[in-house]
Design a protein around this motif. Structure first.
Motif, PDB file in Angstrom:
ATOM      1  N   THR A  92      47.489  70.539  13.647  1.00 41.01           N
ATOM      2  CA  THR A  92      46.199  70.732  12.984  1.00 41.01           C
ATOM      3  C   THR A  92      45.281  71.666  13.769  1.00 41.01           C
ATOM      4  O   THR A  92      44.124  71.855  13.401  1.00 41.01           O
ATOM      5  CB  THR A  92      45.490  69.368  12.802  1.00 41.01           C
ATOM      6  N   HIS A  93      45.793  72.249  14.833  1.00 36.82           N
ATOM      7  CA  HIS A  93      44.998  73.164  15.663  1.00 36.82           C
ATOM      8  C   HIS A  93      44.684  74.421  14.854  1.00 36.82           C
ATOM      9  O   HIS A  93      45.518  74.912  14.103  1.00 36.82           O
ATOM     10  CB  HIS A  93      45.779  73.517  16.931  1.00 36.82           C
ATOM     11  N   GLU A  94      43.468  74.952  15.027  1.00 39.64           N
ATOM     12  CA  GLU A  94      43.094  76.176  14.312  1.00 39.64           C
ATOM     13  C   GLU A  94      42.758  77.264  15.296  1.00 39.64           C
ATOM     14  O   GLU A  94      41.943  77.041  16.185  1.00 39.64           O
ATOM     15  CB  GLU A  94      41.902  75.894  13.390  1.00 39.64           C
ATOM     16  N   PRO A  95      43.313  78.431  15.180  1.00 38.49           N
ATOM     17  CA  PRO A  95      44.516  78.747  14.399  1.00 38.49           C
ATOM     18  C   PRO A  95      45.757  78.199  15.095  1.00 38.49           C
ATOM     19  O   PRO A  95      45.755  77.950  16.299  1.00 38.49           O
ATOM     20  CB  PRO A  95      44.535  80.272  14.368  1.00 38.49           C
ATOM     21  N   LEU A  96      46.791  78.026  14.325  1.00 43.13           N
ATOM     22  CA  LEU A  96      48.025  77.423  14.826  1.00 43.13           C
ATOM     23  C   LEU A  96      48.556  78.125  16.073  1.00 43.13           C
ATOM     24  O   LEU A  96      48.998  77.473  17.015  1.00 43.13           O
ATOM     25  CB  LEU A  96      49.108  77.440  13.745  1.00 43.13           C
ATOM     26  N   VAL A  97      48.501  79.452  16.079  1.00 39.42           N
ATOM     27  CA  VAL A  97      49.083  80.198  17.202  1.00 39.42           C
ATOM     28  C   VAL A  97      48.305  80.005  18.493  1.00 39.42           C
ATOM     29  O   VAL A  97      48.789  80.341  19.571  1.00 39.42           O
ATOM     30  CB  VAL A  97      49.239  81.710  16.889  1.00 39.42           C
ATOM     31  N   ASP A  98      47.087  79.440  18.426  1.00 43.04           N
ATOM     32  CA  ASP A  98      46.311  79.170  19.631  1.00 43.04           C
ATOM     33  C   ASP A  98      46.531  77.748  20.162  1.00 43.04           C
ATOM     34  O   ASP A  98      45.962  77.382  21.188  1.00 43.04           O
ATOM     35  CB  ASP A  98      44.816  79.382  19.370  1.00 43.04           C
ATOM     36  N   CYS A  99      47.344  76.977  19.490  1.00 42.14           N
ATOM     37  CA  CYS A  99      47.646  75.624  19.945  1.00 42.14           C
ATOM     38  C   CYS A  99      48.320  75.697  21.313  1.00 42.14           C
ATOM     39  O   CYS A  99      49.327  76.396  21.473  1.00 42.14           O
ATOM     40  CB  CYS A  99      48.570  74.927  18.950  1.00 42.14           C
ATOM     41  N   PRO A 100      47.787  74.998  22.321  1.00 46.10           N
ATOM     42  CA  PRO A 100      48.394  75.050  23.662  1.00 46.10           C
ATOM     43  C   PRO A 100      49.840  74.564  23.676  1.00 46.10           C
ATOM     44  O   PRO A 100      50.670  75.127  24.387  1.00 46.10           O
ATOM     45  CB  PRO A 100      47.508  74.136  24.504  1.00 46.10           C
ATOM     46  N   ASP A 101      50.143  73.534  22.887  1.00 45.17           N
ATOM     47  CA  ASP A 101      51.517  73.034  22.847  1.00 45.17           C
ATOM     48  C   ASP A 101      52.454  74.064  22.226  1.00 45.17           C
ATOM     49  O   ASP A 101      53.572  74.278  22.705  1.00 45.17           O
ATOM     50  CB  ASP A 101      51.602  71.728  22.056  1.00 45.17           C
ATOM     51  N   ASP A 131      54.437  66.943  20.887  1.00 39.28           N
ATOM     52  CA  ASP A 131      54.022  65.834  20.026  1.00 39.28           C
ATOM     53  C   ASP A 131      52.903  66.287  19.095  1.00 39.28           C
ATOM     54  O   ASP A 131      51.841  66.669  19.525  1.00 39.28           O
ATOM     55  CB  ASP A 131      53.543  64.693  20.918  1.00 39.28           C
ATOM     56  N   ALA A 132      53.167  66.198  17.804  1.00 41.39           N
ATOM     57  CA  ALA A 132      52.188  66.641  16.802  1.00 41.39           C
ATOM     58  C   ALA A 132      50.966  65.742  16.773  1.00 41.39           C
ATOM     59  O   ALA A 132      49.904  66.149  16.328  1.00 41.39           O
ATOM     60  CB  ALA A 132      52.856  66.665  15.420  1.00 41.39           C
ATOM     61  N   ASP A 133      51.074  64.510  17.269  1.00 38.33           N
ATOM     62  CA  ASP A 133      49.959  63.570  17.221  1.00 38.33           C
ATOM     63  C   ASP A 133      48.805  63.966  18.123  1.00 38.33           C
ATOM     64  O   ASP A 133      47.695  63.486  17.971  1.00 38.33           O
ATOM     65  CB  ASP A 133      50.433  62.161  17.598  1.00 38.33           C
ATOM     66  N   ARG A 134      49.027  64.836  19.081  1.00 36.45           N
ATOM     67  CA  ARG A 134      47.970  65.208  20.012  1.00 36.45           C
ATOM     68  C   ARG A 134      46.778  65.852  19.311  1.00 36.45           C
ATOM     69  O   ARG A 134      45.690  65.830  19.831  1.00 36.45           O
ATOM     70  CB  ARG A 134      48.506  66.169  21.075  1.00 36.45           C
ATOM     71  N   HIS A 135      47.014  66.492  18.171  1.00 32.66           N
ATOM     72  CA  HIS A 135      45.940  67.211  17.495  1.00 32.66           C
ATOM     73  C   HIS A 135      45.377  66.439  16.307  1.00 32.66           C
ATOM     74  O   HIS A 135      44.506  66.910  15.629  1.00 32.66           O
ATOM     75  CB  HIS A 135      46.452  68.570  17.011  1.00 32.66           C
ATOM     76  N   ALA A 136      45.935  65.292  16.033  1.00 30.83           N
ATOM     77  CA  ALA A 136      45.494  64.545  14.850  1.00 30.83           C
ATOM     78  C   ALA A 136      44.163  63.867  15.076  1.00 30.83           C
ATOM     79  O   ALA A 136      43.734  63.622  16.146  1.00 30.83           O
ATOM     80  CB  ALA A 136      46.548  63.509  14.471  1.00 30.83           C
TER      81      ALA A 136
END
Length: 148
Positions: free
Chosen positions: A112-121, A143-148
């Motif tokens: 759910t990070h915005e924008p996706l490409v800036d997600c640290p994971d 883990d996708a839950d980190r951004h939820a």
């Protein structure tokens, strides 16, 4: 025609290869026709196993020359065995990189990070996808839950 022989069209259909590919492999000495039925080439049924091996090797990046050598290899061919071991290691590394990239994409699909490409994971996983790793050290998906 002998009932056990396959016509080039049937070999093409069963193998998923174009007749031109069969003729190319024949020209390169990778397969040999059993004969002809009129103007059409015929092959023994075991050519299908041979073609499956060739197709798999091509997909793994082997050259026609490498496949040709592999198909006639003898246990005493130490140089070829070394090249095969090196190729296996290279494939392990490629599989690791592709696995990390796949895991990164799966993470991006639910992140759910915005924008996706800036997600640290995602960045970390994609960065790892470009690095050569030792075989067996494939990190798990972020883990996708980190951004939820």
């Amino acid at each position: 025609m002998d009932g056990s022989l396959l016509d080039i069209a049937e070999v093409a259909q069963r193998s998923g290869l174009a007749p031109s590919a069969l003729r190319f492999y024949e020209k390169k000495g990778l397969i040999t026709p059993a004969g002809r039925n009129g103007l059409r080439r015929t092959y023994r049924p075991d050519v299908l196993e041979h073609l499956a091996l060739i197709t798999c090797a091509r997909g793994a990046g082997f050259s026609i020359a490498e496949i040709d050598r592999f198909l006639v290899a003898r246990p005493s061919d130490a140089d070829l065995r070394l090249r095969m071991a090196t190729k296996a290691h290279d494939l392990d590394e490629q599989i690791g990189r592709l696995t990390r990239l796949r895991d990164s994409l799966r993470h991006a699909a639910v992140c759910t990070h915005e924008p996706l490409v800036d997600c640290p994971d995602f960045k970390r996983a994609v960065g790892n996808a470009g690095q050569a790793r030792q075989v067996g050290q494939v990190p798990s998906a972020p883990d996708a839950d980190r951004h939820a």
